[in-house]
Motif scaffolding. Structure first.
Motif, short mmCIF file in Angstrom:
data_model
loop_
_atom_site.label_atom_id
_atom_site.label_comp_id
_atom_site.label_asym_id
_atom_site.label_seq_id
_atom_site.Cartn_x
_atom_site.Cartn_y
_atom_site.Cartn_z
N ALA A 91 22.81 48.60 24.80
CA ALA A 91 24.11 47.97 25.08
C ALA A 91 24.56 48.33 26.49
O ALA A 91 24.57 49.52 26.85
CB ALA A 91 25.14 48.43 24.07
N PRO A 92 24.94 47.35 27.31
CA PRO A 92 25.34 47.66 28.70
C PRO A 92 26.74 48.24 28.76
O PRO A 92 27.60 47.94 27.92
CB PRO A 92 25.26 46.30 29.38
N THR A 93 26.99 49.07 29.76
CA THR A 93 28.32 49.59 30.05
C THR A 93 28.91 48.87 31.25
O THR A 93 29.92 48.16 31.15
CB THR A 93 28.27 51.10 30.30
N PHE A 94 28.29 49.05 32.42
CA PHE A 94 28.71 48.33 33.62
C PHE A 94 27.78 47.17 33.95
O PHE A 94 28.08 46.40 34.86
CB PHE A 94 28.79 49.29 34.80
N GLY A 95 26.68 47.04 33.24
CA GLY A 95 25.76 45.94 33.49
C GLY A 95 26.15 44.67 32.77
O GLY A 95 25.30 43.89 32.34
N THR A 96 27.44 44.47 32.62
CA THR A 96 27.97 43.27 31.98
C THR A 96 29.27 42.90 32.70
O THR A 96 29.91 43.77 33.30
CB THR A 96 28.23 43.53 30.49
N PRO A 97 29.67 41.64 32.70
CA PRO A 97 30.92 41.27 33.38
C PRO A 97 32.11 42.08 32.88
O PRO A 97 32.23 42.39 31.69
CB PRO A 97 31.07 39.78 33.02
N HIS A 145 39.90 51.22 31.73
CA HIS A 145 38.53 50.87 31.38
C HIS A 145 38.07 49.71 32.28
O HIS A 145 38.29 48.54 31.98
CB HIS A 145 38.45 50.48 29.91
N LEU A 146 37.45 50.08 33.39
CA LEU A 146 37.03 49.08 34.37
C LEU A 146 35.88 48.22 33.88
O LEU A 146 35.60 47.17 34.45
CB LEU A 146 36.62 49.77 35.68
N ASP A 147 35.18 48.67 32.83
CA ASP A 147 34.05 47.90 32.31
C ASP A 147 34.48 46.86 31.29
O ASP A 147 33.67 46.07 30.83
CB ASP A 147 33.05 48.85 31.65
N GLN A 148 35.76 46.81 30.95
CA GLN A 148 36.23 45.93 29.89
C GLN A 148 36.53 44.53 30.41
O GLN A 148 36.99 44.36 31.54
CB GLN A 148 37.49 46.52 29.26
N LYS A 149 36.28 43.54 29.60
CA LYS A 149 36.60 42.16 29.95
C LYS A 149 38.09 41.92 29.80
O LYS A 149 38.77 42.60 29.02
CB LYS A 149 35.80 41.18 29.08
N ILE A 150 38.61 40.95 30.53
CA ILE A 150 40.05 40.71 30.57
C ILE A 150 40.34 39.23 30.39
O ILE A 150 39.43 38.38 30.47
CB ILE A 150 40.67 41.19 31.90
N MET A 151 41.62 38.93 30.16
CA MET A 151 42.11 37.55 30.17
C MET A 151 42.80 37.29 31.51
O MET A 151 43.26 38.22 32.18
CB MET A 151 43.07 37.32 29.01
N HIS A 152 42.89 36.01 31.88
CA HIS A 152 43.47 35.62 33.16
C HIS A 152 44.29 34.35 32.96
O HIS A 152 43.89 33.45 32.19
CB HIS A 152 42.36 35.39 34.19
#
Length: 560
Positions: free
Chosen positions: A392-398, A497-504
């Protein structure tokens, strides 16, 4: 004495430059009027969505079909030709007026009718009235329910019916909403924190295994901590089950327009109100409560209901991180080009390249961010620092970090150009005076030149924020998603958590406007979200402008 009047020829008038002034002023006026008009349309169509519209009840008499009762709120009325209605397969008589009206009604009850909205021919609506007993139930799923309230039940037993049912429903719904807040706190915060702790222990165990350091002492410590977390989890689980039983205790029986009765759990209801019986002040209170809910709540129903707080938070957080990243890089690059680099062909080529980067399509930056930041840089970070998380990626994902970096790369040319122009405007005598007093070049740059150029830096940052905050295309590749279950900031280490995906907000507009299965329900939210995006960008820019004006006043004496 007669005053002589000097005649100005058309040629002299053009030479004076007056036509250019009038044309420029007219163009600016037209642009301002169009902007205000556009924002006004967006505001009216978006903000009107939160007003509790009256419910109409009417007999819908289609020629050749049985008369049926319809209940709903009028959304849109338009005139259409008789030929168009005939082409739609409606039994419209051949003779009659050339145009007829048709109305779009929000009838709700999606679980009964299959759709929230329906078009009806206005000329076939008869005996239209607005009964005060009609009730609207806003549900957590399946949209609104419109009909009549029959009774309120507790554990299957009727506790109120008739005229007393609405007051009892209001009281019990307030209790249910309080329980919902407790459930949200319990599930998202407390149980979420325990799950985060268990995952941290799992990764810690895996890391020790990879390093051949999983000693019996370490295993015992991890087992003890895990046992403590599981004990806390069991206690919270019992409390959660009790809250769920209380949450689903009450229900209401309602009757829709067709006469069918339906029992709905109050746990599925957000609001219950009788719009036809509300006074103006009650409607205003409900309106502002709905508006606040839109700004502070999470989305529901494929983003067509509820609020957009996660999208607001994600947009602001990503823009702030982008500003923190882009400012030092842009300023350092501008300082080197203006103060240290030898002015020659190579420097001119670099400046041309920087200017051209500002015109590169945004999606190209998104592809670059996906390829370099996510796959190359993020994958390398995972292999070096997070091998225990594999596969499972940590930073290797958007994620949030890569979205902010991509926007920073997109906006850095604007900051470079604005900062370099600000450095160029500082008189040479200021630099020479500082050097003559014994200061080094670095001290002159840091204590004299940069403070005087700070308004120009803020100008570049304002332009960067204005461009980056509204971008959507690159963000779809590097970290923005349709629905993010949690915010990138919480009470769990490392808190951000900089590796987490967000909404915009920008992507939310695209998703709701073009990907929603319920277009009519989503359309007002598109306008409301677009208005909010403009306001968020304006607020960020106003903050930066205020800082720039403060710096400009502070260093005005040095500049003069």
């Amino acid at each position: 004495m007669e005053k002589s009047v000097k005649k100005v020829s058309l040629k002299d008038w053009f030479k004076s430059g007056a036509p250019g002034v009038w044309i420029s002023g007219g163009a600016v006026s037209i642009a301002v009027i169009m902007t205000i008009g556009l924002l006004s349309v967006i505001a009216v169509r978006g903000l009107a969505h939160f007003w509790p519209a009256d419910l109409v009840e009417a007999q819908y008499s289609v020629p050749g079909q049985p008369v049926k009762l319809v209940i709903g709120e009028a959304v849109q009325i338009e005139e259409v030709s008789r030929v168009r209605l005939q082409g739609a397969g409606l039994p419209v008589p051949a003779e009659g007026p050339e145009f007829m009206t048709r109305e779009l009604l929000k009838v709700g009850n999606r679980d009964v009718y299959g759709s929230d909205f329906t078009w009806v021919v206005g000329d076939w609506l008869q005996e239209q009235k607005y009964p005060t007993e009609l009730v609207a139930l806003e549900r957590r799923e399946w949209g609104n329910f419109y009909g009549r309230l029959i009774s309120v039940k507790e554990n299957g037993q009727v506790v109120a019916e008739g005229e007393a049912a609405m007051a009892e429903l209001t009281k019990r719904l307030a209790r249910v909403n309080e329980l919902y807040a407790q459930l949200y706190q319990l599930e998202k915060k407390e149980i979420g924190g325990i799950n985060h702790g268990l995952e941290r222990l799992r990764l810690q165990t895996r890391k020790l295994e990879l390093n051949d350091a999983l000693t019996p002492e370490a295993q015992a410590d991890i087992a003890a901590e895990r046992a403590e977390l599981e004990k806390r989890y069991k206690g919270l689980e019992e409390r959660l089950m009790g809250l769920h039983q209380e949450f689903n205790r009450d229900s209401v029986v309602v009757r829709e327009a067709g006469g069918r009765e339906q029992e709905i759990s109050l746990g599925k209801v957000v609001h219950a109100y009788q719009p036809n019986a509300m006074t103006l002040f009650q409607k205003l209170g409900f309106y502002f409560a709905k508006l606040w809910e839109f700004l502070s709540d999470d989305p529901r129903e494929a983003n067509t209901e509820g609020g957009i707080f996660p999208a607001i938070f994600g947009t602001v957080m990503m823009t702030l991180i982008m500003a923190v990243i882009v400012t030092p890089f842009g300023v350092i690059a501008a300082i080197y080009l203006r103060e240290y680099a030898k002015q020659g062909p190579l420097t001119r080529v670099i400046r041309i390249a920087v200017n051209n980067l500002a015109g590169v399509p945004a999606i190209v930056y998104g592809v670059f961010g996906l390829g370099f930041f996510v796959y190359v840089l993020g994958g390398s970070l995972d292999r070096l620092f997070f091998p225990e998380s594999a596969p499972a990626p940590t930073f290797g994902t958007p994620g949030l970090l890569w979205a902010s970096l991509t926007l920073a790369i997109l906006a850095v040319p604007v900051v470079i150009v604005a900062t370099e122009e600000g450095l160029a405007r500082i008189p040479r005598a200021v630099r020479e005076g500082s050097l003559a007093l014994g200061a080094t070049k670095a001290e002159t740059l840091w204590k004299v030149v940069l403070p005087m150029a700070s308004p120009a830096m803020m100008t570049g940052l304002i332009l960067a924020v204005a461009r980056a905050a509204g971008e959507v295309a690159p963000l779809m590749l590097v970290g923005v998603v349709k629905l993010a279950p949690s915010l990138p900031v919480d009470g769990n280490y490392p808190y951000l958590h900089l590796d987490q995906k967000i909404m915009h907000l920008g992507f939310h507009i695209y998703d709701v406007g073009f990907q929603s299965p319920n277009v009519e329900a989503a359309r007002p939210l598109v306008y409301a979200t677009a208005l909010l995006l403009v306001l968020v960008i304006a607020l960020l820019n106003i903050s930066a402008v205020a800082i720039r004006n403060h710096l400009r006043e502070k260093y005005k004496a040095l500049d003069s």
